[in-house]
Design an enzyme around this catalytic site. Structure first.
Site, short mmCIF file in Angstrom:
data_model
loop_
_atom_site.label_atom_id
_atom_site.label_comp_id
_atom_site.label_asym_id
_atom_site.label_seq_id
_atom_site.Cartn_x
_atom_site.Cartn_y
_atom_site.Cartn_z
N TYR A 22 0.81 -1.21 0.00
CA TYR A 22 0.00 0.00 0.00
C TYR A 22 0.85 1.27 0.00
CZ TYR A 22 -4.53 -2.22 0.76
OH TYR A 22 -5.68 -2.94 0.62
N LYS A 76 3.62 -15.62 2.94
CA LYS A 76 3.86 -16.37 1.70
C LYS A 76 5.35 -16.62 1.64
CE LYS A 76 2.45 -18.15 -2.24
NZ LYS A 76 1.57 -19.34 -2.30
N ASP A 95 -2.43 -18.66 0.98
CA ASP A 95 -3.41 -19.39 0.15
C ASP A 95 -4.09 -20.49 0.97
OD1 ASP A 95 -0.92 -20.59 0.22
OD2 ASP A 95 -0.89 -21.19 -1.88
N ASP A 130 -6.09 -7.38 4.07
CA ASP A 130 -7.23 -6.77 3.37
C ASP A 130 -8.11 -7.86 2.77
OD1 ASP A 130 -8.82 -4.73 2.15
OD2 ASP A 130 -7.77 -5.14 0.26
N ASP A 183 -12.00 -9.52 4.33
CA ASP A 183 -13.29 -9.56 3.60
C ASP A 183 -13.83 -10.98 3.56
OD1 ASP A 183 -13.27 -6.83 3.08
OD2 ASP A 183 -13.89 -7.08 0.98
C1 IPM Z 1 -10.34 -1.66 3.77
C2 IPM Z 1 -10.60 -1.11 2.40
C3 IPM Z 1 -9.48 -0.16 2.04
C4 IPM Z 1 -8.19 -0.95 2.05
C5 IPM Z 1 -9.66 0.57 0.71
C6 IPM Z 1 -10.97 1.32 0.65
C7 IPM Z 1 -8.52 1.48 0.40
O1 IPM Z 1 -10.72 -2.14 1.47
O2 IPM Z 1 -10.29 -0.87 4.73
O3 IPM Z 1 -10.19 -2.87 3.90
O4 IPM Z 1 -7.86 -1.60 1.05
O5 IPM Z 1 -7.50 -0.92 3.06
MG MG Z 2 -10.68 -4.07 2.32
#
Ligand code: IPM
Ligand code: MG
Length: 362
Positions: free
Chosen positions: A141, A191, A223, A247, A251
């Protein structure tokens, strides 16, 4: 206690859900005799519209002055042109970097009352209670160089994956500390079969582990971890990993709980507030859901649970935090559901009614 909290609604449903988080914090204040003062700040798309920049200097200054920040969400189709000079996501990344919020804590808990909300089988998700601890200010990032080069047909792009020993150590150390107060298990995700940064990550994690003999540590490749997360999610306690892996995995993990509308997050770092606790940013993990903004149907529980994390980490008010979490559980047990978690034919509770209900169950 007297604390000052930055209230940053952002875009879409952000302001709707933050209003409920503030409502609950105020109710906690009344109940426990604290004075929480809220100061409003602009961030994201709304800040671009009103000031021309996604992260106005006044907002940054405000967040630095306050003891904690309660954030809604930023972004939306209106500002999503990837070539735009100002994008809402820049605000989020900017705050993380400027406030040195290197640790992102994302708890994933499956509430008994919502066991059927997940797309996974109830017996798979029933014991899920884990934390994804994601490194937030390093890795791909922020690594330099990060740029586009060349002209067609020879265009190139580069992102840099860099980690220093200090960055890895502080994150992993926090992971062990969190695990110590939970089920005493840390899973480090990397990884290491391919990436040099991962090999350093693994080496340092093993070194730090020596200081925490009471915590069981395992390494898993990213993975494989993504697979185990849906196969045996109940086995995980604290999962510590670098920025990009975290990240993606967070999710994935959010779906164990059925709805993104249930999951809070805390981002904390090196800067301390007036109470000697980490100055933190607290936000739901869901996005701005522009299609339902202002309709009063968004689920505010992720933000309300984020305000519980704010009480815990930035203000050191553990009993108060636990009360908020218990109230959320009671409201769910009593059968109240916002649209995202309601079953077929169930009655739908509005955003603000949900906030009121949490207050009355405190
Ligand atoms: C998160 C989001 C952010 C990230 C984006 C919106 C930049 O996906 O907070 O997980 O990738 O960190
Ligand atoms: Mg995210």
């Amino acid at each position: 206690m007297q604390a000052t909290i930055a209230r940053v609604g952002g875009d879409g449903i952000g302001p709707d859900v933050v209003a409920e988080g503030v409502k609950v914090l105020k109710a906690v204040g009344r109940l426990f005799g604290h004075q929480f003062e809220f100061r409003e700040g602009l961030l994201g798309g709304i800040a671009i519209d009103q000031t021309g920049v996604a992260l106005p200097p006044e907002t940054l200054a405000l967040t630095r002055r306050c003891d904690a920040v309660l954030l809604g969400a930023v972004g939306g189709p209106k500002w999503s042109d990837p070539r735009a000079k100002q994008r809402p996501e820049m605000a989020l990344l900017g705050v993380r970097r400027e406030l040195a919020l290197y640790a992102n804590i994302r708890p994933v808990k499956v509430y008994a009352a919502l066991i059927n909300a997940s797309t996974l089988k109830p017996e798979v998700v029933k014991d899920v209670d884990l934390i994804i601890l994601r490194e937030l200010t390093g890795g791909l990032y922020f690594g330099e160089p990060k740029e586009r080069r060349g002209e067609p047909p020879n265009r190139e792009a580069v992102d840099t994956l860099y980690y220093s020993e200090a960055e890895i150590t502080r994150l992993v150390r926090l992971g062990f500390e969190l695990a110590q107060n939970r089920r005493k298990k840390l899973t480090s995700v990397d990884k290491a079969n391919v990436l040099e940064t991962s090999r350093l990550w693994r080496e340092i994690t093993h070194e730090v582990a020596r200081d925490f003999p009471d915590v069981t540590m395992e390494d898993i490749l990213v993975d494989a971890c993504s697979m185990h997360l849906i196969r045996r999610p109940g086995d995980f306690d604290v999962i510590a990993t670098e920025n990009m892996f975290g990240d993606i995995l967070s999710d994935e993990a959010s779906m164990l709980a059925g709805s993104m509308g249930m999951l809070p997050s805390a981002s904390i770092g090196a800067n301390l507030n007036r109470f000697g606790r980490p100055l933190g940013l607290y936000e739901p993990i869901h996005g701005t859901a522009p299609d339902i903004a202002g309709l009063g149907i968004a689920n505010p529980l992720a933000t309300i649970l984020s305000s519980a994390l704010l009480l815990r980490y930035s203000l050191g008010l553990e009993p108060e935090a636990a009360r908020v979490e218990a109230a959320v559980e009671k409201v769910l047990q009593a059968g109240y559901r916002t649209k995202d978690i309601v079953g077929p034919g169930g009655a739908i509770t509005s955003t603000s009614d949900m906030g009121d209900l949490v207050c009355t169950h405190l």
